[in-house]
Design an enzyme around this catalytic site. Structure first.
Site, PDB file in Angstrom:
ATOM      1  CG  ASP A  97       3.554  34.244  -8.858  1.00 41.90           C
ATOM      2  OD1 ASP A  97       3.695  33.585  -7.936  1.00 41.90           O
ATOM      3  OD2 ASP A  97       3.924  33.197  -9.996  1.00 41.90           O
ATOM      4  CG  HIS A 138       2.029  31.293  -6.396  1.00 44.87           C
ATOM      5  ND1 HIS A 138       3.492  31.416  -6.674  1.00 44.87           N
ATOM      6  CD2 HIS A 138       1.950  30.107  -6.521  1.00 44.87           C
ATOM      7  CE1 HIS A 138       3.842  30.839  -6.593  1.00 44.87           C
ATOM      8  NE2 HIS A 138       3.189  29.767  -6.662  1.00 44.87           N
ATOM      9  CD  GLU A 150       4.592  25.805  -6.915  1.00 45.67           C
ATOM     10  OE1 GLU A 150       5.344  25.248  -7.456  1.00 45.67           O
ATOM     11  OE2 GLU A 150       4.384  27.204  -6.308  1.00 45.67           O
TER      12      GLU A 150
END
Length: 753
Positions: free
Chosen positions: A188, A259, A322
């Site tokens: 991440d 990410h 995202e």
């Protein structure tokens, strides 16, 4: 063997016989998850744990696991003399599901039979739950198999790392809940946690970050103190093998295209913008995306090649969530690549990106799974969707003929708080309680029968931004994993929360026997005190799960099963030292809570007893210091940091004293940044403002200092205007103070009008 509906079917003849002989009828055992079919006979069977018979190598492995489980839970020596023999039998020709089993216990002995080793393993787990401390169990016939093939639990090791031994203890716990997929979030923005030998900088650079604030500084020298860690390939193999022995598949997650900040920090050429970056110490949504050049795609394929060698399971999780497209929109190179590919927009580019990665995985006999954003722009042909933004993405994927794992954040994110009680550790906004997890239905009614077959399972996710220790991870997971297990395993029509709750105390005993940490807050007491009257306080007690046997004392002594039982709200004359606990069958389910009720407590509120004015995005946040050891915890709405004391006795006070802390503002909010409310400041460092209600007139304001004192706090005091009447007191800080933020720790009214 096809499981029927759950039949709590008692052997009436056996019960009649038991009653005639004066024996007490056997009640339904406290099994979690509840099997598909249970038939109880009369009486109990004495079992000798040392008398195990296993037929075949697979059965011998299960018998060894069962024996070790008895040893670890303190039941290995519980046989009352010459007990019955336990036989584990593998019957490959048996008709039934791959993970199903049959269990039969009577005076002649105990027999567990299954078509596969996995089924035999789950039969052993059920048998362990049936045995009491004396080595006895009910006479019973069980026919069982899971409802879903994917029964998952996700752990985020990218934000905070867990040791290999901690991971193993989690796998042990999963096995005892009959959960069979460990989704391991390994990369991440805040860390790359898996060794890739071809690209050592992924861990050497991407595996380290400097935590925000005091947590990232050496307390002795003030120099940066990095937070580092990753799993070597040997450690990964050790975890995978340990999981496999417990019939758990490990699904690794390597995030892309978003990410990606830790990877880009290690190899800047992978990014979509020029220049180096650092591994992030912030939480939230970050802008970094991998670019789409051939060299970057080759890099990702090389990474995945090593991942495939380490994880023999069918699925590789590639994230896809995202990935906000601003960097792609602003990159001339990415825009030129889109034109060359004939891709019309950035959403379609992500779809192209995922299709490219899927082709590589399929060529290596693996299957791509990703978060539901991979639906946008078109789904790769063989992709499986993990639906986290509600169930809508899962419905859409199933309607298109794709397999789905349901994991909605609204019901199955375990880093959300479990209760509204003060004892909760740091966590994400809102509450997902045990009832909510248990009530989740993975198969939406909107799907046809054919579409519903694409719902292959259900999973709960544990993100660790705020779970700095493994104790907090366990608090987040348990006992909610027990509710998840029953959703994933037991027949839909037979789930009943009241029955599940009645079985929970036995599950807690198992947790304690194995040293498994779990949340006490669901079994604790909520104390509500109405102290507007100075001479008499009205007290209400309750339990978040609805357990009714609450015992309390008023003299500071620890309550026991003989203490006064709570039957309804009562009045008491201060001062009093209230202690209260929830009991089940005479035993406390959690340590007692304590509450001092006196004149001083009436004029004081800690932050956990204050309301948020708008409650836009309230988090339970930890202070950044000290560098080691316990830290203060605060409730704060990061969109609108404003606190409210309802019905404050202001008319009795001449002044207000506030203890405020300051913590790093370590959030990246992407498109939500505009939702933050910043009240204008009139002085250099801003002010603390006090209002009579959140929309009421200003009562006072105090200029804030440049920073807190050495202990991390600032004490602020201001007089109240003459004639201030009692009512709601609203407190907020003005100004945009980032990279830090002021938070409220305690409010006191100074008496003496």
């Amino acid at each position: 063997m096809r499981p029927s509906r759950l039949v709590l079917a008692f052997c009436l003849g056996c019960l009649a016989s038991a009653a005639a002989s004066g024996a007490a009828p056997t009640r339904m055992p406290a099994l979690i998850p509840m099997p598909a079919r249970v038939e109880l006979g009369g009486g109990r069977v004495a079992v000798d744990p040392a008398r195990l018979r296993a037929e075949g190598a697979e059965a011998e492995r299960v018998a060894a696991f069962f024996s070790d489980l008895l040893r670890r839970s303190g039941q290995a020596d519980a046989a009352p003399g010459a007990g019955a023999t336990i036989t584990f039998t593998l019957a490959p020709a048996a008709d039934g599901p791959r993970e199903g089993y049959r269990l039969h216990a009577d005076a002649a002995g105990v027999r567990v039979e299954a078509a596969t080793e996995a089924g035999l393993f789950y039969g052993a787990v059920t048998l362990w739950q049936l045995l009491d401390a004396e080595g006895r169990m009910p006479a019973v016939a069980i026919e069982d198999a899971p409802r879903f093939a994917w029964r998952g639990l996700m752990l985020d090791s990218a934000r905070h790392l867990q040791s290999v031994e901690e991971i193993k203890s989690l796998l042990d716990a999963m096995a005892l809940h009959k959960l069979n997929v460990f989704h391991w979030h390994l990369t991440d923005d805040q860390g790359w946690r898996i060794e890739i030998r071809r690209y050592p900088r992924l861990t050497e650079v991407g595996g380290c970050r400097i935590p925000a604030g005091d947590g990232g500084r050496d307390p002795a020298t003030g120099t940066p103190r990095p937070y580092c860690g990753w799993y070597t390939q040997d450690q990964v193999r050790e975890v995978v093998a340990y999981a496999s022995a417990r019939h758990i598949t490990v699904v690794p997650e390597i995030e892309m295209p978003g990410h990606a900040q830790a990877a880009v920090a290690a190899y800047p050429a992978l990014g979509s913008v020029a220049g180096p970056t650092a591994v992030s110490s912030d939480w939230g949504v970050h802008p970094y995306l991998f670019n789409v050049e051939e060299e970057t795609l080759a890099f990702l394929e090389n990474v995945l090649a090593e991942v495939i060698e380490l994880f023999p399971g069918r699925y590789i999780h590639v994230g896809g969530d995202e990935a906000f497209k601003r960097q792609w929109e602003n990159s001339p190179a990415v825009q030129a690549r889109m034109r060359a590919l004939g891709v019309e927009d950035e959403t379609a580019l992500q779809s192209w990106f995922m299709a490219r990665i899927e082709r590589f995985l399929v060529a290596h006999e693996r299957r791509l799974i990703g978060w539901d954003e991979i639906l946008e722009g078109g789904l790769p042909a063989e992709a499986t969707v993990m639906s986290w933004r509600g169930t809508e993405g899962g419905i859409e994927a199933a309607e298109q003929g794709h397999d789905v794992v349901m994991a909605p954040s609204s019901e199955l994110y375990l880093d959300y708080l479990q209760t509204d009680l003060p004892g909760e550790p740091p966590g994400r906004p809102s509450i997902i309680d045990l009832q909510q997890v248990y009530a989740f239905e993975p198969v939406p009614a909107a799907l046809s029968a054919a579409e519903a077959r694409h719902i292959v399972g259900v999973q709960a996710n544990t993100w660790t931004e705020h779970l700095r220790s493994f104790d907090r991870v366990q608090h987040a997971m348990f006992p909610r994993a027990a509710a998840l297990a029953e959703v994933a395993w037991s027949p839909k029509d037979e789930r009943d929360f009241a029955a599940f709750r009645a079985r929970l105390p036995a599950q807690l005993e198992r947790y304690r026997a194995l040293g498994l940490g779990y949340a006490h807050t669901p079994f604790s007491v909520r104390v509500e005190v109405d102290d507007r009257d100075a001479d008499a306080a009205r007290v209400r007690l309750s339990n978040p799960l609805g357990f009714e046997d609450i015992r309390y004392t008023l003299d500071g002594s620890a309550p026991d099963a003989d203490s006064r039982r709570y039957t309804g709200a009562f009045d008491l004359a201060p001062p009093a030292e209230l202690r209260a606990a929830v009991f089940d069958q005479g035993s406390p389910l959690a340590p007692p809570v304590a509450r001092r009720i006196d004149a001083a407590s009436r004029l004081r509120r800690d932050e956990e007893h204050l309301a948020m004015c708008s409650d836009s995005l309230t988090l339970r946040l930890e202070d950044d210091g000290p560098a080691d050891g316990p830290r203060a915890i605060f409730n704060v709405d990061i969109f609108d940091p404003c606190w409210e004391w309802k019905d404050a006795p202001l008319a009795e006070a001449r002044a207000v004293r506030v203890r405020a802390g300051r913590i790093p503002y370590y959030f990246q909010l992407a498109q939500d940044e505009g939702n933050r409310r910043v009240r204008p400041a009139a002085t250099e460092h801003g002010e603390l403002q006090l209002h009579a209600g959140c929309d009421g007139p200003e009562l006072a304001r105090i200029a804030l200092p440049a920073g807190p004192a050495a202990d991390g706090f600032a004490t602020l005091e201001t007089a109240l205007p003459a004639g201030t009447g009692s009512g709601d007191l609203c407190l907020f800080f003005t100004g945009d103070t980032r990279p830090t933020i002021w938070v409220l720790d305690r409010v006191e009214l100074v008496p003496g009008r």
